[in-house]
Design an enzyme around this catalytic site. Sequence first.
Site, PDB file in Angstrom:
ATOM      1  N   GLY A  22       1.732  -6.413   2.829  1.00 53.25           N
ATOM      2  CA  GLY A  22       0.852  -5.254   2.946  1.00 53.25           C
ATOM      3  C   GLY A  22      -0.611  -5.585   2.713  1.00 53.25           C
ATOM      4  O   GLY A  22      -0.979  -6.740   2.436  1.00 53.25           O
ATOM      5  N   ASP A  23      -1.460  -4.568   2.932  1.00 54.81           N
ATOM      6  CA  ASP A  23      -2.891  -4.656   2.638  1.00 54.81           C
ATOM      7  C   ASP A  23      -3.619  -5.729   3.430  1.00 54.81           C
ATOM      8  O   ASP A  23      -4.543  -6.373   2.930  1.00 54.81           O
ATOM      9  CB  ASP A  23      -3.114  -4.875   1.124  1.00 54.81           C
ATOM     10  N   LYS A  26      -4.727  -3.261   8.055  1.00 54.83           N
ATOM     11  CA  LYS A  26      -4.190  -2.498   9.210  1.00 54.83           C
ATOM     12  C   LYS A  26      -5.069  -1.287   9.512  1.00 54.83           C
ATOM     13  O   LYS A  26      -5.330  -0.969  10.663  1.00 54.83           O
ATOM     14  CB  LYS A  26      -2.758  -1.999   8.905  1.00 54.83           C
ATOM     15  N   GLY A  27      -5.512  -0.611   8.435  1.00 51.65           N
ATOM     16  CA  GLY A  27      -6.326   0.597   8.617  1.00 51.65           C
ATOM     17  C   GLY A  27      -7.585   0.283   9.398  1.00 51.65           C
ATOM     18  O   GLY A  27      -7.956   0.991  10.334  1.00 51.65           O
ATOM     19  N   GLY A  50      -2.118   2.534   1.499  1.00 54.36           N
ATOM     20  CA  GLY A  50      -3.540   2.767   1.245  1.00 54.36           C
ATOM     21  C   GLY A  50      -4.285   2.007   2.317  1.00 54.36           C
ATOM     22  O   GLY A  50      -4.290   0.783   2.313  1.00 54.36           O
ATOM     23  N   HIS A  51      -4.840   2.724   3.280  1.00 52.11           N
ATOM     24  CA  HIS A  51      -5.489   2.074   4.423  1.00 52.11           C
ATOM     25  C   HIS A  51      -6.982   2.380   4.378  1.00 52.11           C
ATOM     26  O   HIS A  51      -7.389   3.542   4.404  1.00 52.11           O
ATOM     27  CB  HIS A  51      -4.866   2.571   5.733  1.00 52.11           C
ATOM     28  N   THR A 140       4.697   2.274  -6.327  1.00 51.18           N
ATOM     29  CA  THR A 140       3.426   3.006  -6.378  1.00 51.18           C
ATOM     30  C   THR A 140       3.600   4.359  -7.065  1.00 51.18           C
ATOM     31  O   THR A 140       2.617   5.084  -7.253  1.00 51.18           O
ATOM     32  CB  THR A 140       2.887   3.248  -4.961  1.00 51.18           C
ATOM     33  N   GLN A 255       2.714  -0.713   4.952  1.00 53.41           N
ATOM     34  CA  GLN A 255       3.299  -1.800   4.159  1.00 53.41           C
ATOM     35  C   GLN A 255       3.293  -3.108   4.959  1.00 53.41           C
ATOM     36  O   GLN A 255       2.355  -3.336   5.694  1.00 53.41           O
ATOM     37  CB  GLN A 255       4.720  -1.445   3.701  1.00 53.41           C
ATOM     38  N   THR A 363      -3.094   2.367  -5.969  1.00 58.20           N
ATOM     39  CA  THR A 363      -2.924   2.444  -7.422  1.00 58.20           C
ATOM     40  C   THR A 363      -4.041   1.744  -8.198  1.00 58.20           C
ATOM     41  O   THR A 363      -4.082   1.849  -9.425  1.00 58.20           O
ATOM     42  CB  THR A 363      -1.585   1.797  -7.838  1.00 58.20           C
ATOM     43  N   ARG A 367      -4.219  -7.033  -7.058  1.00 58.54           N
ATOM     44  CA  ARG A 367      -3.231  -7.627  -6.156  1.00 58.54           C
ATOM     45  C   ARG A 367      -3.099  -9.100  -6.508  1.00 58.54           C
ATOM     46  O   ARG A 367      -4.121  -9.803  -6.622  1.00 58.54           O
ATOM     47  CB  ARG A 367      -3.698  -7.495  -4.700  1.00 58.54           C
ATOM     48  N   LYS A 392      -9.915 -10.848   7.118  1.00 62.02           N
ATOM     49  CA  LYS A 392     -10.556 -11.247   5.865  1.00 62.02           C
ATOM     50  C   LYS A 392     -10.929 -12.731   5.819  1.00 62.02           C
ATOM     51  O   LYS A 392     -10.975 -13.327   4.742  1.00 62.02           O
ATOM     52  CB  LYS A 392      -9.681 -10.857   4.665  1.00 62.02           C
ATOM     53  N   GLY A 489     -15.035  -8.975   8.372  1.00 58.35           N
ATOM     54  CA  GLY A 489     -15.620  -8.068   7.382  1.00 58.35           C
ATOM     55  C   GLY A 489     -14.935  -6.719   7.479  1.00 58.35           C
ATOM     56  O   GLY A 489     -14.206  -6.455   8.443  1.00 58.35           O
TER      57      GLY A 489
HETATM   58  P1  GDP Z   1      -4.114  -1.995   4.810  1.00 59.01           P
HETATM   59  O1  GDP Z   1      -3.217  -1.387   3.785  1.00 59.01           O
HETATM   60  O2  GDP Z   1      -3.426  -3.041   5.606  1.00 59.01           O
HETATM   61  O3  GDP Z   1      -4.792  -0.979   5.690  1.00 59.01           O
HETATM   62  O4  GDP Z   1      -5.263  -2.733   3.997  1.00 59.01           O
HETATM   63  P2  GDP Z   1      -6.075  -2.150   2.742  1.00 59.01           P
HETATM   64  O5  GDP Z   1      -7.062  -1.165   3.220  1.00 59.01           O
HETATM   65  O6  GDP Z   1      -5.151  -1.752   1.657  1.00 59.01           O
HETATM   66  O7  GDP Z   1      -6.765  -3.471   2.223  1.00 59.01           O
HETATM   67  C1  GDP Z   1      -7.614  -4.212   3.031  1.00 59.01           C
HETATM   68  C2  GDP Z   1      -8.962  -4.318   2.319  1.00 59.01           C
HETATM   69  O8  GDP Z   1      -9.724  -5.314   2.937  1.00 59.01           O
HETATM   70  C3  GDP Z   1      -9.798  -3.055   2.429  1.00 59.01           C
HETATM   71  O9  GDP Z   1     -10.611  -2.965   1.299  1.00 59.01           O
HETATM   72  C4  GDP Z   1     -10.639  -3.297   3.671  1.00 59.01           C
HETATM   73  O10 GDP Z   1     -11.851  -2.579   3.672  1.00 59.01           O
HETATM   74  C5  GDP Z   1     -10.889  -4.762   3.543  1.00 59.01           C
HETATM   75  N1  GDP Z   1     -11.030  -5.509   4.798  1.00 59.01           N
HETATM   76  C6  GDP Z   1     -10.375  -5.333   5.968  1.00 59.01           C
HETATM   77  N2  GDP Z   1     -10.714  -6.315   6.836  1.00 59.01           N
HETATM   78  C7  GDP Z   1     -11.587  -7.108   6.176  1.00 59.01           C
HETATM   79  C8  GDP Z   1     -12.272  -8.316   6.519  1.00 59.01           C
HETATM   80  O11 GDP Z   1     -12.136  -8.868   7.599  1.00 59.01           O
HETATM   81  N3  GDP Z   1     -13.075  -8.860   5.556  1.00 59.01           N
HETATM   82  C9  GDP Z   1     -13.232  -8.300   4.324  1.00 59.01           C
HETATM   83  N4  GDP Z   1     -14.027  -8.901   3.447  1.00 59.01           N
HETATM   84  N5  GDP Z   1     -12.607  -7.182   3.978  1.00 59.01           N
HETATM   85  C10 GDP Z   1     -11.788  -6.604   4.884  1.00 59.01           C
HETATM   86  P1  IMO Z   2      -0.098  -0.624   2.735  1.00 56.71           P
HETATM   87  O1  IMO Z   2       0.307   0.230   3.907  1.00 56.71           O
HETATM   88  C1  IMO Z   2       1.016  -3.105  -0.642  1.00 56.71           C
HETATM   89  C2  IMO Z   2       4.729  -2.101  -2.717  1.00 56.71           C
HETATM   90  C3  IMO Z   2       4.586  -1.590  -4.145  1.00 56.71           C
HETATM   91  C4  IMO Z   2       5.879  -2.106  -4.743  1.00 56.71           C
HETATM   92  C5  IMO Z   2       6.879  -1.939  -3.612  1.00 56.71           C
HETATM   93  C6  IMO Z   2       7.717  -0.670  -3.698  1.00 56.71           C
HETATM   94  O2  IMO Z   2      -1.360  -0.186   2.091  1.00 56.71           O
HETATM   95  O3  IMO Z   2      -0.095  -2.061   3.124  1.00 56.71           O
HETATM   96  P2  IMO Z   2       7.127   1.883  -3.232  1.00 56.71           P
HETATM   97  O4  IMO Z   2       6.130   2.788  -3.894  1.00 56.71           O
HETATM   98  O5  IMO Z   2       6.906   1.736  -1.771  1.00 56.71           O
HETATM   99  O6  IMO Z   2       8.544   2.235  -3.555  1.00 56.71           O
HETATM  100  O7  IMO Z   2       6.872   0.453  -3.926  1.00 56.71           O
HETATM  101  O8  IMO Z   2       6.106  -1.912  -2.406  1.00 56.71           O
HETATM  102  N1  IMO Z   2       3.955  -1.356  -1.700  1.00 56.71           N
HETATM  103  C7  IMO Z   2       2.826  -1.812  -1.148  1.00 56.71           C
HETATM  104  N2  IMO Z   2       2.123  -2.931  -1.402  1.00 56.71           N
HETATM  105  N3  IMO Z   2       0.625  -2.259   0.322  1.00 56.71           N
HETATM  106  C8  IMO Z   2       1.332  -1.149   0.604  1.00 56.71           C
HETATM  107  O9  IMO Z   2       1.036  -0.344   1.645  1.00 56.71           O
HETATM  108  C9  IMO Z   2       2.473  -0.860  -0.169  1.00 56.71           C
HETATM  109  N4  IMO Z   2       3.384   0.140  -0.189  1.00 56.71           N
HETATM  110  C10 IMO Z   2       4.289  -0.185  -1.116  1.00 56.71           C
HETATM  111  O10 IMO Z   2       3.457  -2.141  -4.762  1.00 56.71           O
HETATM  112  O11 IMO Z   2       5.780  -3.471  -5.018  1.00 56.71           O
HETATM  113 MG    MG Z   3      -3.185  -0.998   1.758  1.00 58.87          MG
END
Ligand code: GDP
Ligand code: IMO
Ligand code: MG
Length: 498
Positions: A22-23, A26-27, A50-51, A140, A255, A363, A367, A392, A489
Site C-alpha cells: 500500500g501507499d 495510487k491516489g 488513505g490516498h 487501521t 491497499q 492513522t 510506515r 517517489k 514528486g
Molecule cells: P496511496 O495510498 O497509494 O494513494 O498513497 P498515499 O497517499 O498513502 O502515500 C503516498 C504519499 O507519497 C503521499 O504523501 C503522496 O503525496 C506522496 N507521493 C506520491 N507520489 C510521490 C512522488 O513521486 N514523490 C514524492 N516525494 N511523494 C509522492
Molecule cells: P492504501 O489504500 C497501507 C494495513 C493496516 C494493517 C492491515 C489490516 O492507503 O494503500 P485493516 O484496517 O485493513 O483491517 O488493516 O492492512 N492497511 C494499509 N496499509 N495502506 C493502506 O491503504 C492500508 N489499508 C490497510 O495497516 O496492517
Molecule cells: Mg495510502
Amino acid sequence: MKKDFSFLGNAKTVAVVCNQWGDTGKGKIIDFLTPWADIVARGTGGANAGHTICYQGREFVTHLLPSSIFHDCDGKISIIGSGVAFDPRQCLEELGALQEAGYPSRQLRISRHSKLVLPQHILLDQLSGIRKDSDAIGTTGRGIGPAYADYYNRCSLFVGDLFHRDTFVKKLRLNLEEKIARLRAYDHHLVEQICRQQRLGNGAYFHPDSMLDPEAIVEDYTGFFADQLREYVTDTTEIMRASLGKKRILLEGAQGYLLSIEYGSYPYVTSSDCSIEGLAKGVGLNVGDVDLTFGAVKAFYMTRVGKGAFPTECGGLVSDEHCGQITREQEKAEYSRVNVNDPDSLRQGIAIRMRGNEYGATTGRPRRVGWLDLALLRQALRVNGNDIILTKVDVLDECEEIKLCTAYRYAGEQFFLGRDTIKHGEQFFTVFPDNAFLKSCEPVYQSFPGWLTSTSGLRSYADLPKNMRAIIEYIERETGAVVRMVSVGPDREQTIIR
Ligand code: GDP
Ligand code: IMO
Ligand code: MG
C-alpha cells in the site's frame, strides 16, 4: 496544461493497483489519469485507505471517496463499487470537507450493494487491536475486517438497506445477536471509551447493558444518513456494464497486493482482495474486461504500516518495534539529524521515512521502511501484470548506494511443503508471501550507485539520471516488468510518461 494520454493506446478500461503493502501513490496517479477517464471506480477496501492528492500547493486525503472526486466539476463520474466496505458517516464527512473546500460531488455514485460498516464493526476492530500480544494485526481500526467477516458469514447489511427501515431493523437485530454476547465479555469502561469517539457517534450508540443500542443505530442510519446519501445510491454495476467498451473507465485500487486476503502475507493482510482480480470484481467487472493494469511500485524502497514480516526492513525487528512506539512528531524531534546515508540501517530507514514523509495517511503511524524486494515484486506481477509505475523516485535523490533485494536465501530449519522440502540455504527468486516463511528468509542484495542529483523537476524519461535508468532497466530485465510512468514528486504535474 492539456495532457497527452496517447500512451494508453486504445485501452478503454484502465486500472491502477499497488504491487506492495500500500501507499505507493495510487491516489496521485488516479488524480493524474482522471482527465482521461469518464468514470472512475473503487472496488475494494474502505476507509482504511488513505490516498493523497497534491496540486497547486494544496494537499487532500481521501479515504472512502475515489481520488477522482476533485474532477467532479468536469463531469467525471466517481463510483464506489459493491466490493467496498462503506461507512456512511465517513463518506458524509469527506463530502462535507470537499464541499467546504469548494469541490462539488454531484457525480458520485454509491453501489447499493456495498457492505455497510456499522458501529459494531468499528468497535470490534478496535477492541481486537488493543491486544498487546504480537499477534495483533495492527489494523487501521476502521471496522474493515469485521464488516467483511459478516459478509462471508451471510449477515451483512448493505447500503441499499438504509432505505428500508423494516429490513434494516430485522437484519441489524440478527447481526448484533452474537456480537452483543462477545462485547459483554469486554470491560464496560473500555467499550464506553471507544464508543465515545467521533467515528462512533460520540457515544450515541453505547448502551450500558447491551453495549450497543440498536435503536440509536437505526435512528441515525435509516434517518439522517439515509436522507443525506439517497441521491448518490444506485446500481453501480449496471453503470459499469453499460459503459464497458463505450466509455473510458479507470479503476482505483486500494491497499496493495501484499495486503490482499488472497495473495498477501496472511494473516497480516487486510480483508479484501486488493489485487486487480478483486478490484475488477468489486466494481462489477471481470478481470478480463480490464485492458491495461498499472501496478504502482515505490522506487526503490517499500513501506509497511502495521505488523507482519518485512524481510528487507531497514533496521529489521528493531525498526518494527521502533515504529510501533514512536509518533511522527517524536521522531521528527528526536531524529532531525539522521541522513539517508547513515551507516546504521535503522537510522537510514528513519531518514528515508522522514524524507519520503512515510507516515500513514489514515492513522498517522510511522510506515516501516525497507529496500525494494524483487522476489515479492515478481510474485505481484504474476497477478497484476507487468506494467508498472515507479513512484517517489525523488525520495532517494541523496542516497549514495541503492540496494535491491534480488532473491531470498532460506535461513530457517527444513520446511516441509508436503512432497517438497525447503532446505536451509536454498535461494528463491519468487516467493509466495507466507508470513512464517518470509520471517525465515534473508534477502540477497545487489548494490547500485545512487544518482545524487535532484529529480523532482524532471519531466522526461530521457532526462532521468543515468544511474537511475540503469536501476530501472535492471529491474525490467530481472522481473519482466515494464516501467510505463515515473513519479518524481507528489504533485500531479510531477509525472513522467515513458
Ligand atoms: P496511496 O495510498 O497509494 O494513494 O498513497 P498515499 O497517499 O498513502 O502515500 C503516498 C504519499 O507519497 C503521499 O504523501 C503522496 O503525496 C506522496 N507521493 C506520491 N507520489 C510521490 C512522488 O513521486 N514523490 C514524492 N516525494 N511523494 C509522492
Ligand atoms: P492504501 O489504500 C497501507 C494495513 C493496516 C494493517 C492491515 C489490516 O492507503 O494503500 P485493516 O484496517 O485493513 O483491517 O488493516 O492492512 N492497511 C494499509 N496499509 N495502506 C493502506 O491503504 C492500508 N489499508 C490497510 O495497516 O496492517
Ligand atoms: Mg495510502
